[in-house]
Motif scaffolding. Sequence first.
Motif, mmCIF file in Angstrom:
data_model
loop_
_atom_site.group_PDB
_atom_site.id
_atom_site.type_symbol
_atom_site.label_atom_id
_atom_site.label_comp_id
_atom_site.label_asym_id
_atom_site.label_seq_id
_atom_site.Cartn_x
_atom_site.Cartn_y
_atom_site.Cartn_z
ATOM 1 N N GLU A 1 0.845 -1.184 0.000
ATOM 2 C CA GLU A 1 0.000 0.000 0.000
ATOM 3 C C GLU A 1 0.887 1.243 0.000
ATOM 4 O O GLU A 1 1.858 1.326 0.767
ATOM 5 C CB GLU A 1 -0.904 0.024 1.235
ATOM 6 C CG GLU A 1 -1.928 -1.094 1.280
ATOM 7 C CD GLU A 1 -1.362 -2.371 1.885
ATOM 8 O OE1 GLU A 1 -0.189 -2.390 2.285
ATOM 9 O OE2 GLU A 1 -2.105 -3.354 1.934
ATOM 10 N N PRO A 2 0.558 2.241 -0.830
ATOM 11 C CA PRO A 2 1.385 3.454 -0.904
ATOM 12 C C PRO A 2 1.555 4.165 0.441
ATOM 13 O O PRO A 2 2.646 4.646 0.757
ATOM 14 C CB PRO A 2 0.636 4.345 -1.895
ATOM 15 C CG PRO A 2 -0.187 3.406 -2.711
ATOM 16 C CD PRO A 2 -0.540 2.266 -1.801
ATOM 17 N N GLU A 3 0.490 4.202 1.255
ATOM 18 C CA GLU A 3 0.569 4.878 2.551
ATOM 19 C C GLU A 3 1.557 4.175 3.475
ATOM 20 O O GLU A 3 2.325 4.818 4.195
ATOM 21 C CB GLU A 3 -0.813 4.944 3.223
ATOM 22 C CG GLU A 3 -1.839 5.730 2.441
ATOM 23 C CD GLU A 3 -2.518 4.924 1.335
ATOM 24 O OE1 GLU A 3 -2.423 3.676 1.324
ATOM 25 O OE2 GLU A 3 -3.121 5.554 0.453
ATOM 26 N N LEU A 4 1.546 2.845 3.477
ATOM 27 C CA LEU A 4 2.466 2.072 4.305
ATOM 28 C C LEU A 4 3.904 2.298 3.859
ATOM 29 O O LEU A 4 4.801 2.505 4.676
ATOM 30 C CB LEU A 4 2.109 0.586 4.247
ATOM 31 C CG LEU A 4 3.011 -0.365 5.031
ATOM 32 C CD1 LEU A 4 3.034 -0.011 6.515
ATOM 33 C CD2 LEU A 4 2.540 -1.801 4.825
ATOM 34 N N LYS A 5 4.110 2.304 2.551
ATOM 35 C CA LYS A 5 5.455 2.530 1.998
ATOM 36 C C LYS A 5 5.981 3.902 2.393
ATOM 37 O O LYS A 5 7.124 4.039 2.857
ATOM 38 C CB LYS A 5 5.422 2.388 0.478
ATOM 39 C CG LYS A 5 6.767 2.591 -0.198
ATOM 40 C CD LYS A 5 6.630 2.376 -1.712
ATOM 41 C CE LYS A 5 7.942 2.564 -2.426
ATOM 42 N NZ LYS A 5 8.216 3.964 -2.741
ATOM 43 N N LEU A 6 5.160 4.940 2.230
ATOM 44 C CA LEU A 6 5.584 6.294 2.579
ATOM 45 C C LEU A 6 5.890 6.434 4.067
ATOM 46 O O LEU A 6 6.879 7.074 4.450
ATOM 47 C CB LEU A 6 4.512 7.307 2.174
ATOM 48 C CG LEU A 6 4.372 7.572 0.674
ATOM 49 C CD1 LEU A 6 3.161 8.455 0.399
ATOM 50 C CD2 LEU A 6 5.643 8.225 0.132
ATOM 51 N N ALA A 7 5.045 5.849 4.908
ATOM 52 C CA ALA A 7 5.257 5.936 6.357
ATOM 53 C C ALA A 7 6.561 5.244 6.758
ATOM 54 O O ALA A 7 7.348 5.786 7.544
ATOM 55 C CB ALA A 7 4.069 5.315 7.099
ATOM 56 N N ALA A 8 6.798 4.060 6.209
ATOM 57 C CA ALA A 8 8.025 3.331 6.537
ATOM 58 C C ALA A 8 9.245 4.068 6.001
ATOM 59 O O ALA A 8 10.261 4.195 6.700
ATOM 60 C CB ALA A 8 7.957 1.914 5.974
ATOM 61 N N GLU A 9 9.172 4.579 4.778
ATOM 62 C CA GLU A 9 10.313 5.282 4.197
ATOM 63 C C GLU A 9 10.642 6.563 4.951
ATOM 64 O O GLU A 9 11.812 6.952 5.034
ATOM 65 C CB GLU A 9 10.077 5.543 2.714
ATOM 66 C CG GLU A 9 10.213 4.278 1.894
ATOM 67 C CD GLU A 9 9.948 4.469 0.406
ATOM 68 O OE1 GLU A 9 9.437 5.531 0.012
ATOM 69 O OE2 GLU A 9 10.263 3.527 -0.347
ATOM 70 N N ALA A 10 9.639 7.212 5.541
ATOM 71 C CA ALA A 10 9.899 8.398 6.358
ATOM 72 C C ALA A 10 10.730 8.017 7.582
ATOM 73 O O ALA A 10 11.651 8.739 7.972
ATOM 74 C CB ALA A 10 8.578 9.053 6.777
#
Length: 88
Positions: free
Chosen positions: A13-22
Amino acid sequence: MATKDDRIQARIEPELKLAAEAIFSKIGISSGEAIRMFYSQVTLRGGIPFDVRIPNKATIDAMDELDAGEGERFNSVNDLFESMENDD
């Protein structure tokens, strides 16, 4: 040193990816490094390096309470432990 020839692809999921990458960015690692770290820990420990289980009802209720903006929040684990000591 071994060459890095194998590739992993996964849909997420894009939201999960962005949160983890942050978070990765804050600690100064890339997604690839995080994945390598995970694989290294799996190999060293002989399994998933954390508990994988369904939370019990008390944990789910506590998470729901916090999601609703209720309950007590702490800035650190030490603050939590101090609060528990003061309750005695």
